[in-house]
Design a protein around this motif. Structure first.
Motif, PDB file in Angstrom:
ATOM      1  N   ILE A 133     -25.253  68.643   0.973  1.00  0.00           N
ATOM      2  CA  ILE A 133     -24.450  67.151   1.608  1.00  0.00           C
ATOM      3  C   ILE A 133     -23.560  66.788   0.440  1.00  0.00           C
ATOM      4  N   GLU A 134     -22.412  66.392   1.192  1.00  0.00           N
ATOM      5  CA  GLU A 134     -21.193  66.138   0.098  1.00  0.00           C
ATOM      6  C   GLU A 134     -21.441  64.723  -0.319  1.00  0.00           C
ATOM      7  N   HIS A 135     -20.724  64.521  -1.695  1.00  0.00           N
ATOM      8  CA  HIS A 135     -21.087  63.260  -2.332  1.00  0.00           C
ATOM      9  C   HIS A 135     -19.803  62.238  -1.719  1.00  0.00           C
ATOM     10  N   SER A 136     -19.399  62.482  -0.753  1.00  0.00           N
ATOM     11  CA  SER A 136     -18.294  61.560   0.007  1.00  0.00           C
ATOM     12  C   SER A 136     -19.104  60.987   1.209  1.00  0.00           C
ATOM     13  N   LEU A 137     -20.403  61.222   1.447  1.00  0.00           N
ATOM     14  CA  LEU A 137     -21.124  60.462   2.299  1.00  0.00           C
ATOM     15  C   LEU A 137     -20.945  59.117   2.135  1.00  0.00           C
ATOM     16  N   PRO A 138     -20.693  58.550   3.100  1.00  0.00           N
ATOM     17  CA  PRO A 138     -20.546  56.845   2.980  1.00  0.00           C
ATOM     18  C   PRO A 138     -21.930  56.196   2.720  1.00  0.00           C
ATOM     19  N   ILE A 139     -22.088  55.282   1.716  1.00  0.00           N
ATOM     20  CA  ILE A 139     -23.299  54.682   1.350  1.00  0.00           C
ATOM     21  C   ILE A 139     -23.028  53.430   1.691  1.00  0.00           C
ATOM     22  N   LEU A 140     -23.578  52.818   3.161  1.00  0.00           N
ATOM     23  CA  LEU A 140     -23.262  51.706   3.785  1.00  0.00           C
ATOM     24  C   LEU A 140     -24.448  51.108   4.271  1.00  0.00           C
ATOM     25  N   ALA A 141     -24.508  49.868   4.075  1.00  0.00           N
ATOM     26  CA  ALA A 141     -25.581  48.722   4.736  1.00  0.00           C
ATOM     27  C   ALA A 141     -25.758  49.195   6.211  1.00  0.00           C
ATOM     28  N   PRO A 142     -27.197  49.017   6.745  1.00  0.00           N
ATOM     29  CA  PRO A 142     -27.465  49.218   8.266  1.00  0.00           C
ATOM     30  C   PRO A 142     -26.625  48.367   9.016  1.00  0.00           C
ATOM     31  N   ARG A 196     -35.041  46.489   4.114  1.00  0.00           N
ATOM     32  CA  ARG A 196     -34.636  46.317   2.648  1.00  0.00           C
ATOM     33  C   ARG A 196     -34.659  47.453   2.016  1.00  0.00           C
ATOM     34  N   ALA A 197     -35.246  48.580   2.112  1.00  0.00           N
ATOM     35  CA  ALA A 197     -35.174  49.738   1.476  1.00  0.00           C
ATOM     36  C   ALA A 197     -33.877  50.164   1.371  1.00  0.00           C
ATOM     37  N   VAL A 198     -33.409  50.362   2.807  1.00  0.00           N
ATOM     38  CA  VAL A 198     -31.747  50.932   3.025  1.00  0.00           C
ATOM     39  C   VAL A 198     -30.745  50.042   2.131  1.00  0.00           C
ATOM     40  N   GLU A 252     -27.168  49.622  -2.788  1.00  0.00           N
ATOM     41  CA  GLU A 252     -27.001  49.408  -4.484  1.00  0.00           C
ATOM     42  C   GLU A 252     -27.334  50.440  -5.662  1.00  0.00           C
ATOM     43  N   THR A 253     -28.624  51.016  -5.146  1.00  0.00           N
ATOM     44  CA  THR A 253     -29.140  51.675  -6.173  1.00  0.00           C
ATOM     45  C   THR A 253     -28.332  53.135  -6.577  1.00  0.00           C
ATOM     46  N   VAL A 254     -27.744  53.491  -5.349  1.00  0.00           N
ATOM     47  CA  VAL A 254     -26.879  54.843  -5.372  1.00  0.00           C
ATOM     48  C   VAL A 254     -25.673  54.310  -6.344  1.00  0.00           C
ATOM     49  N   GLN A 255     -25.207  53.233  -5.941  1.00  0.00           N
ATOM     50  CA  GLN A 255     -23.711  52.996  -6.858  1.00  0.00           C
ATOM     51  C   GLN A 255     -24.560  52.711  -8.489  1.00  0.00           C
ATOM     52  N   ALA A 256     -25.541  52.114  -8.453  1.00  0.00           N
ATOM     53  CA  ALA A 256     -25.901  51.899 -10.054  1.00  0.00           C
ATOM     54  C   ALA A 256     -26.377  53.188 -10.656  1.00  0.00           C
ATOM     55  N   ARG A 257     -27.041  53.986  -9.897  1.00  0.00           N
ATOM     56  CA  ARG A 257     -27.488  55.288 -10.542  1.00  0.00           C
ATOM     57  C   ARG A 257     -25.880  56.031 -11.071  1.00  0.00           C
ATOM     58  N   LYS A 258     -25.030  55.827 -10.135  1.00  0.00           N
ATOM     59  CA  LYS A 258     -23.686  56.888 -10.442  1.00  0.00           C
ATOM     60  C   LYS A 258     -23.241  56.098 -11.816  1.00  0.00           C
ATOM     61  N   GLN A 259     -23.148  54.847 -11.626  1.00  0.00           N
ATOM     62  CA  GLN A 259     -22.984  54.248 -13.025  1.00  0.00           C
ATOM     63  C   GLN A 259     -23.472  54.404 -14.148  1.00  0.00           C
ATOM     64  N   SER A 260     -24.773  54.772 -14.054  1.00  0.00           N
ATOM     65  CA  SER A 260     -26.029  54.992 -14.962  1.00  0.00           C
ATOM     66  C   SER A 260     -25.419  56.483 -15.716  1.00  0.00           C
ATOM     67  N   ILE A 261     -25.045  57.266 -14.805  1.00  0.00           N
ATOM     68  CA  ILE A 261     -24.693  58.559 -15.227  1.00  0.00           C
ATOM     69  C   ILE A 261     -23.343  58.448 -15.965  1.00  0.00           C
ATOM     70  N   ARG A 266     -30.963  62.978 -12.077  1.00  0.00           N
ATOM     71  CA  ARG A 266     -31.749  63.107 -11.257  1.00  0.00           C
ATOM     72  C   ARG A 266     -32.183  61.832 -10.320  1.00  0.00           C
ATOM     73  N   ASN A 267     -32.197  60.668 -11.155  1.00  0.00           N
ATOM     74  CA  ASN A 267     -32.494  59.328 -10.370  1.00  0.00           C
ATOM     75  C   ASN A 267     -31.274  59.172  -9.336  1.00  0.00           C
ATOM     76  N   TYR A 268     -29.981  59.615  -9.731  1.00  0.00           N
ATOM     77  CA  TYR A 268     -28.949  59.491  -8.720  1.00  0.00           C
ATOM     78  C   TYR A 268     -29.174  60.192  -7.451  1.00  0.00           C
ATOM     79  N   ASN A 269     -29.328  61.439  -7.754  1.00  0.00           N
ATOM     80  CA  ASN A 269     -29.687  62.476  -6.589  1.00  0.00           C
ATOM     81  C   ASN A 269     -30.836  61.837  -5.635  1.00  0.00           C
ATOM     82  N   ASN A 270     -31.861  61.526  -6.376  1.00  0.00           N
ATOM     83  CA  ASN A 270     -33.130  60.908  -5.601  1.00  0.00           C
ATOM     84  C   ASN A 270     -32.502  59.967  -4.887  1.00  0.00           C
ATOM     85  N   ALA A 271     -31.873  58.840  -5.361  1.00  0.00           N
ATOM     86  CA  ALA A 271     -31.411  57.844  -4.517  1.00  0.00           C
ATOM     87  C   ALA A 271     -30.629  58.155  -3.474  1.00  0.00           C
ATOM     88  N   ARG A 272     -29.796  59.024  -3.626  1.00  0.00           N
ATOM     89  CA  ARG A 272     -29.118  59.637  -2.368  1.00  0.00           C
ATOM     90  C   ARG A 272     -29.804  59.929  -1.333  1.00  0.00           C
TER      91      ARG A 272
END
Length: 479
Positions: free
Chosen positions: A227-236, A363-365, A370-379, A415-421
Motif C-alpha cells: 500500500i502506498e503512503h499516499s493513501l488518504p487518511i480521512l475521517a469517515p 471513534r477508532a477511525v 490523528e494517530t497516523v499523522q502523530a506517528r509520522k511526526q513522531s518519526i 513500527r507504531n506509524y505503520n501499525n497505525a496506517r
C-alpha cells in the motif's frame, strides 16, 4: 569526519541476504481483490456455510408438504385358512388386493404456522450466509494487510539491526583509538544482539502471516502488492456516529437475521398453540381384489351376492378433535414461550453489541486519522533527536546509552506509524461491516493505492521523511 545516522543510511545498510526479501517478478505479485476472489472460491468455512444454508432451506418444502395431498398405493397378498371343530369344516381363501389412499388436509392450523416458521427460518439462514460472505471480505483484508504489516515490521527491524551494527562498529573504532572505554562496546554489542533477535522473530511473523493467508485461500502467494503512503487518511463519511448507528440498526446482516429468528419463534409458538385446534381432512380410498380377499364371502348371503373381482371406493371427511394428550401440547406451548423470550433477548443483546461496535469503530477511525499523522511526526522528531544525540556523542556531551535509546525510540516510532496506517485501513472496513455496507467494492477502492513494485526494505517509510527530519533538525518551520 562527522557521521550522522539516518533512516536512509540504515535502510541502505540493512542486510539483504534473506531469501524472503528477494522480490518476485511483478507478474507474480498478488493484489487485494485477487486474494479475496481466491478466498471466495476456496475458503472451506464459506463452503460449509453455503452447504448449511442449502440444508436449512429445505425446511420450507418439508413444511409445505404437510399442506399438500398425500397419496399412497399398495398391494396385499394373503392366504387365510379357517378351521372350525374338525378338518371337515376347514375353509380357506387367498388372493391379491390392490389399494390406493388419498388424503388432503383442509384445516391444519399447526401445519400452516409451521410453514410460516420455516419461511422465516429460511430468511434467517440466507441472511446469516450473507453475513458470512461479508465477513470473508474483512477476513481477506485482515490477512492481506497482516502480511504487509509483518513485512514492514521486518524491514524496520532489519534497518534497526543495521543501525546498531554501525553503532557497534563505531564503538569499536573509538575504543581502538582510545576515545571510549570497553563499556561503550559492550552496550553497543547488547543493542545489536537484541536487534538481531528481534529481526529473527519478525521474519517468523512474516512467514506466519503468509501461512494464515494460505489457510484462508488454499493458495500459495510469493509476494503481495504493498500500500502506498499516499493513501488518504480521512475521517469517515458521514462523520456522525448516530448516522452510522442508524445505518447499522437497519442494515447489519446479523441483526436482520435475528429479526427473522424472532419471527420464526413467534410462528412456532402459534403452531404449538394450534395443537389444541381440531383438524379436518378430505380422504378417499380405492380397493380392488377378488371376493374372498376383500372379505365379502364370510357368509352364504355375501357369497351369493358377490363373486369374482370386487372394487371398493370411498370418499369422505375426517374430523379430529384433540381432547387430551397427557399434557404434551401444553408443555410444548410453554417451551415455545421461553424460546420466543430467548430469541428476543438474544436480538436485544446483539442490537446493543452492534451499537457499541459501531460507535467504538467510528471513534477508532477518527482516532486513527490523528494517530497516523502523530506517528509520522513522531518519526521525524525521533530521527532528528537521534541525529542530535549522535552529534552530542561525537563531541562528548552524550554517552553511548543515550544513542542506543534514541535509536530504539526511532524504530519503535517507525513500527507504531505503520501499525497505525494498517489499523486505519482495517477499522474503516470493520466500521462498514458493522453498518452492513461492506462490499467487495471497498476492496476495489483500495486497489488504486496498491503499489506493484512495493519493496518493504525501501518503502516501509514515507519518501519525504528524511528531508522533513533534516529540516526539523535545522529548525525549518515549513515542516
Amino acid at each position: 569526519m562527522l557521521r550522522r545516522l539516518s533512516l536512509a543510511l540504515a535502510v541502505a545498510a540493512a542486510p539483504t541476504a534473506m531469501a524472503w526479501a528477494e522480490q518476485a517478478p511483478l507478474s507474480t505479485k498478488t493484489d487485494l481483490v485477487t486474494v479475496y476472489q481466491e478466498a471466495a472460491a476456496n475458503n472451506a468455512d464459506l463452503a460449509a456455510a453455503r452447504a448449511d444454508y442449502k440444508a436449512r432451506s429445505e425446511v420450507v418444502p418439508q413444511a409445505r408438504a404437510g399442506l399438500l395431498p398425500n397419496l399412497s398405493a399398495g398391494a396385499n397378498l394373503s392366504d387365510t385358512r379357517t378351521q372350525v371343530d374338525s378338518p371337515a369344516n376347514t375353509s380357506s381363501r387367498s388372493g391379491m388386493v390392490y389399494q390406493a389412499n388419498l388424503s388432503q388436509p383442509l384445516f391444519r392450523a399447526d401445519r400452516w404456522f409451521q410453514l410460516q416458521a420455516a419461511q422465516a427460518a429460511d430468511e434467517q439462514a440466507a441472511l446469516e450466509l450473507s453475513a458470512t460472505e461479508q465477513s470473508l471480505i474483512l477476513q481477506s483484508a485482515e490477512s492481506y494487510f497482516a502480511v504487509l504489516r509483518a513485512q514492514d515490521n521486518l524491514a524496520s527491524t532489519k534497518a534497526e539491526e543495521a543501525a546498531f551494527k554501525r553503532q557497534l562498529d563505531q564503538a569499536n573504532e573509538r575504543f581502538d583509538v582510545g576515545l571510549s572505554d570497553k563499556t561503550d562496546v559492550l552496550e553497543a554489542q547488547a543493542g545489536f544482539d537484541t536487534a538481531r533477535a528481534n529481526r529473527i522473530i519478525a521474519l517468523r511473523q512474516v512467514e506466519d502471516a503468509f501461512q494464515a493467508l494460505i489457510t484462508l485461500t488454499n493458495r500459495d502467494f510469493n509476494a503481495l502488492e504493498g500500500i502506498e503512503h499516499s493513501l488518504p487518511i480521512l475521517a469517515p463519511t458521514p462523520n456522525d456516529a448516530k448516522a452510522w448507528v442508524d445505518t447499522a440498526a437497519a442494515q447489519n446482516l446479523n441483526l436482520q437475521a435475528s429479526n427473522y429468528a424472532v419471527e420464526a419463534a413467534e410462528e412456532t409458538l402459534r403452531q404449538r398453540k394450534s395443537g389444541h385446534a381440531p383438524t379436518l381432512d378430505a380422504v378417499a380410498s380405492y380397493q380392488k381384489g377378488d371376493n374372498d380377499s376383500l372379505g365379502f364371502s364370510n357368509n352364504a348371503a355375501s357369497a351369493n351376492r358377490f363373486s369374482g373381482d370386487v372394487e371398493q371406493r370411498s370418499i369422505g371427511l375426517q374430523l379430529n378433535i384433540p381432547l387430551y394428550s397427557g399434557g404434551l401440547t401444553s408443555s410444548q406451548v410453554r417451551e415455545s414461550y421461553q424460546r420466543l423470550n430467548q430469541s428476543e433477548q438474544l436480538r436485544e443483546s446483539l442490537r446493543r453489541q452492534v451499537v457499541q461496535n459501531t460507535r467504538n469503530l467510528h471513534r477508532a477511525v477518527n482516532t486513527d486519522v490523528e494517530t497516523v499523522q502523530a506517528r509520522k511526526q513522531s518519526i521525524i522528531s525521533n530521527q532528528s533527536a537521534l541525529e542530535a544525540t549522535e552529534i552530542g556523542y561525537q563531541v562528548g556531551t552524550r554517552n553511548i546509552v543515550d544513542v542506543l535509546d534514541a535509536q530504539r525510540q526511532l524504530y519503535s516510532s517507525v513500527r507504531n506509524y505503520n501499525n497505525a496506517r494498517y489499523d486505519y485501513i482495517l477499522n474503516n472496513l470493520r466500521l462498514k461491516q458493522a453498518a452492513g455496507t461492506l462490499s467487495p467494492d471497498d476492496l476495489a477502492a483500495l486497489e488504486q493505492y496498491l503499489k506493484s513494485d512495493y519493496n518493504p526494505d525501501k518503502d516501509f517509510l514515507p519518501p519525504d521523511l528524511a528531508k522533513a527530519a533534516e529540516a526539523q533538525l535545522r529548525g525549518n518551520p515549513q515542516y
